[in-house]
Design an enzyme around this catalytic site. Structure first.
Site, short mmCIF file in Angstrom:
data_model
loop_
_atom_site.label_atom_id
_atom_site.label_comp_id
_atom_site.label_asym_id
_atom_site.label_seq_id
_atom_site.Cartn_x
_atom_site.Cartn_y
_atom_site.Cartn_z
CB ALA A 128 -0.69 -0.09 1.44
CB CYS A 129 -0.67 4.98 0.07
SG CYS A 129 -0.30 6.85 -0.15
N PRO A 130 2.61 4.26 1.31
CG PRO A 130 4.35 5.87 1.79
CD PRO A 130 3.43 4.74 2.30
#
Lengths: 131, 190
Positions: free
Chosen positions: B15-17
């Protein structure tokens, strides 16, 4: 010229740690110069033992599960990425003194300074964030 | 399209980032002009990698979806590609080209890389990447005027000079595909 991002992390819960570290690492990946000032409970995030025990706070425990499921990296990993990519981590001297925290209780690579050191970095920042 | 990729990066399940962080690392290892394919399951990567690419001066070519997996294609720009001085004096504006791209007396020559061409080109434009121009000159009709286009006008400038030396009637289209408002065609995979 590279952008400059100045962040204050003043809380010590897991959500604050994620907000801070996600923005910081994404900033560094965009070649921004990023500095984080950890003050008050925010020091938890860069505390050797503290950052492994961060919690979501009462009533939000289920969120931690969701984070794991979504493949969000651990705070430890984000701290490693931040240091590798040159994010400046500043621990607040005043809070450390008041809470009796020694510099060697913090993770490696942290600078210690006061409000003026953060401001020195933040004066010409393009973005300033406080979590 | 996959044969035109120089490097692949697996960002599935993270997932982000992280997709941005890993893409940045991978792009640092590429040579200018090379294309990175990023495979991600994070839906946010659609907006993020595009924004990141533009901010970092790289070229976001496009994306495609296969099931849950998003495939992003990013081309590493060379330093100064945007600013390189134009030296070939005979230029035409995009507006001119919009009126004439389907004119049978005109050859529109696209000198970008095949991957860039695949994600959107002017209908009927002929593709010869700049690097292949020397050995493929015979494919060009000497009786027709040639208007050369690339992304920003610098590769097409070099191509125009080269073609001019070989005796072709040629003009460089400026700035290039990055500002083209007219219709485009895409090449579908397989």
């Amino acid at each position: 010229m590279a952008k400059k991002v100045a962040i204050i992390a003043a809380n010590g819960d897991l959500a604050t740690a994620y907000k801070t570290m996600n923005i910081a690492t994404a900033g560094a990946a965009s070649d921004a110069e990023v500095g984080i000032f950890f003050t008050f409970e925010g020091l938890n995030i860069i505390h050797r033992e503290g950052h492994q025990q961060l919690s979501m706070g009462p009533g939000k425990e289920h969120m931690a599960e969701g984070f794991k499921k979504a493949g969000v990296p651990s705070i430890g990993e984000l701290l490693d990425i931040a240091r590798e990519s040159g994010v400046k981590l500043i621990g607040c001297q005043m809070t450390m003194d008041a809470m009796g925290i020694d510099k060697n209780q913090l993770i490696d690579g942290v600078e210690v300074g006061g409000a003026a050191s953060f401001l020195d970095f933040a004066y010409d920042a393009d973005i300033t964030l406080s979590f | 399209m996959s044969d035109k990729v120089d490097q692949r990066l697996d960002c599935k399940g993270i997932a982000c980032p992280m997709p941005v962080v890993k893409t940045k690392k991978a792009m640092d290892q590429l040579n200018p002009g090379e294309v990175l394919q990023v495979e991600a399951t994070d839906r946010g990567s659609l907006a993020d990698l595009k924004a990141w690419s533009e901010r970092s001066g790289h070229q976001y070519l496009g994306s495609k979806e296969e099931g849950d997996v998003l495939h992003h294609f990013i081309r590493k720009s060379s330093e100064g590609e945007e600013k390189e001085e134009q030296r070939f004096p005979h230029v035409v504006e995009l507006k001119e080209l919009e009126k004439r791209y389907s004119d049978p007396d005109l050859t529109v020559l696209d000198v970008r890389e095949p991957m860039e061409y695949a994600f959107g080109h002017i209908p009927g434009a002929k593709l010869i990447p700049l690097g292949e121009l020397d050995e493929r000159l015979s494919e060009l009709n000497t009786d027709k005027e040639i208007w050369v286009i690339c992304r920003s006008g610098s590769r097409s400038d070099l191509a125009s000079q080269k073609l001019h030396e070989k005796g072709f009637q040629v003009k460089n289209v400026v700035p290039g595909m990055k500002d083209w408002q007219g219709p485009t065609e895409k090449e579908e995979d397989e």
